[in-house]
Design a protein around this motif. Structure first.
Motif, PDB file in Angstrom:
ATOM      1  N   GLN A  69      -0.925   0.813   3.415  1.00  0.00           N
ATOM      2  CA  GLN A  69      -0.640  -0.131   4.491  1.00  0.00           C
ATOM      3  C   GLN A  69       0.617  -0.939   4.190  1.00  0.00           C
ATOM      4  O   GLN A  69       1.010  -1.111   3.037  1.00  0.00           O
ATOM      5  N   GLU A  70       1.198  -1.459   5.235  1.00  0.00           N
ATOM      6  CA  GLU A  70       2.361  -2.330   5.106  1.00  0.00           C
ATOM      7  C   GLU A  70       1.893  -3.779   4.986  1.00  0.00           C
ATOM      8  O   GLU A  70       0.938  -4.178   5.655  1.00  0.00           O
ATOM      9  N   SER A 114       4.640   0.710   2.228  1.00  0.00           N
ATOM     10  CA  SER A 114       3.438   1.515   2.014  1.00  0.00           C
ATOM     11  C   SER A 114       2.894   1.155   0.647  1.00  0.00           C
ATOM     12  O   SER A 114       3.367   1.662  -0.374  1.00  0.00           O
ATOM     13  N   THR A 115       1.914   0.272   0.634  1.00  0.00           N
ATOM     14  CA  THR A 115       1.470  -0.305  -0.637  1.00  0.00           C
ATOM     15  C   THR A 115       0.775   0.715  -1.526  1.00  0.00           C
ATOM     16  O   THR A 115       0.109   1.647  -1.055  1.00  0.00           O
ATOM     17  N   THR A 175      -5.357  -5.537   1.015  1.00  0.00           N
ATOM     18  CA  THR A 175      -4.921  -4.476   1.909  1.00  0.00           C
ATOM     19  C   THR A 175      -5.325  -3.123   1.360  1.00  0.00           C
ATOM     20  O   THR A 175      -5.640  -2.988   0.173  1.00  0.00           O
ATOM     21  N   GLN A 176      -5.328  -2.141   2.226  1.00  0.00           N
ATOM     22  CA  GLN A 176      -5.631  -0.781   1.805  1.00  0.00           C
ATOM     23  C   GLN A 176      -4.344  -0.087   1.376  1.00  0.00           C
ATOM     24  O   GLN A 176      -3.265  -0.323   1.944  1.00  0.00           O
TER      25      GLN A 176
END
Lengths: 114, 114
Positions: free
Chosen positions: A17-18, A81-82, A13-14
């Motif tokens: 992102q969740e 929110s990674t 994931t970016q």
């Protein structure tokens, strides 16, 4: 033999992102857990869950993390929110009432945040 | 905070030999558990020893617990190539009736040479 399952096995994931990591604990278990293992480091406790509420959470488990048992079988970990430092292997575990001390782990989800 | 710390960090032996791994911890515990992890895979529960027990056996595994020294050992007898893995001790704390948090050590990387 019953086992804990986790999906997906890998997730990329970016940053920002969740992500939602899913677990299906062993069917008659009542205690649920999430742990994580950053590459080359210890397995760390994140959160425990019983009777539809969090029993205990670690310092890692901040406001960006949440857990849910949306139905009778799934147990999810959401990271809102990674961050790059969230990259790790995430393990779900469960334990039962007859042997609540023994935790059975799933195969893990490898999360990579870019 | 309590910790399970294993030693040695790495151990390499010949097939058929016995492997001994040690674990130390710092605070009082309800039980101590040993897990195995094959490279990049999930954690497999091996054996649990309660704080009021001194020794436990399961197949080729023997675990001892010395609560006065806050230490435990895991002995694998007649090792096999398939025993090659990382071995972790984990100490459990929390309410006996409720969810218990596991605190893992860094692990011992065991290699069995054919």
């Amino acid at each position: 033999e019953p086992e804990v399952t986790q999906t997906p096995s890998h997730q990329v994931t970016q940053m920002g992102q969740e992500v939602i990591l899913r677990c299906v604990p062993i069917s008659n278990h009542l205690y649920f857990y999430w742990y994580r293992q950053i590459l080359g480091q210890k397995v760390e406790f994140l959160v425990s869950f019983y009777n539809n509420e969090i029993s205990e959470k670690s310092e890692i488990f901040d406001d960006q993390f949440s857990v849910e048992r949306p139905d009778g079988s799934n147990f999810t970990l959401k990271i809102r929110s990674t961050k790059l430092e969230d990259s790790a292997m995430y393990f779900c575990a469960s334990s039962g009432t007859s042997d609540q001390e023994t935790q059975y782990f799933g195969p893990g989800t490898r999360l990579l945040v870019l | 905070s309590q910790q399970g710390e294993e030693d040695p960090q790495a151990l390499s032996i010949q097939e058929g030999e016995n492997a001994t791994m040690n674990c130390s911890y710092k605070t009082s515990i309800n039980n101590l558990q040993w897990y195995r992890q094959n490279s990049g895979r999930g954690l497999v529960h091996l054996i649990l020893i309660r704080s009021n027990e001194r020794e436990k056996h399961s197949g080729r595994l023997r675990v001892t617990l010395d609560t006065s020294k806050k230490s435990s050992s895991l002995l694998i007898t007649a090792s096999r190539a398939a025993d090659t893995a990382s071995y972790f001790c984990a100490t459990a704390s929390g309410s006996i009736q409720g969810a218990q948090k596991l605190v893992f050590g860094q692990g011992t990387r065991l290699t069995i040479n054919p």
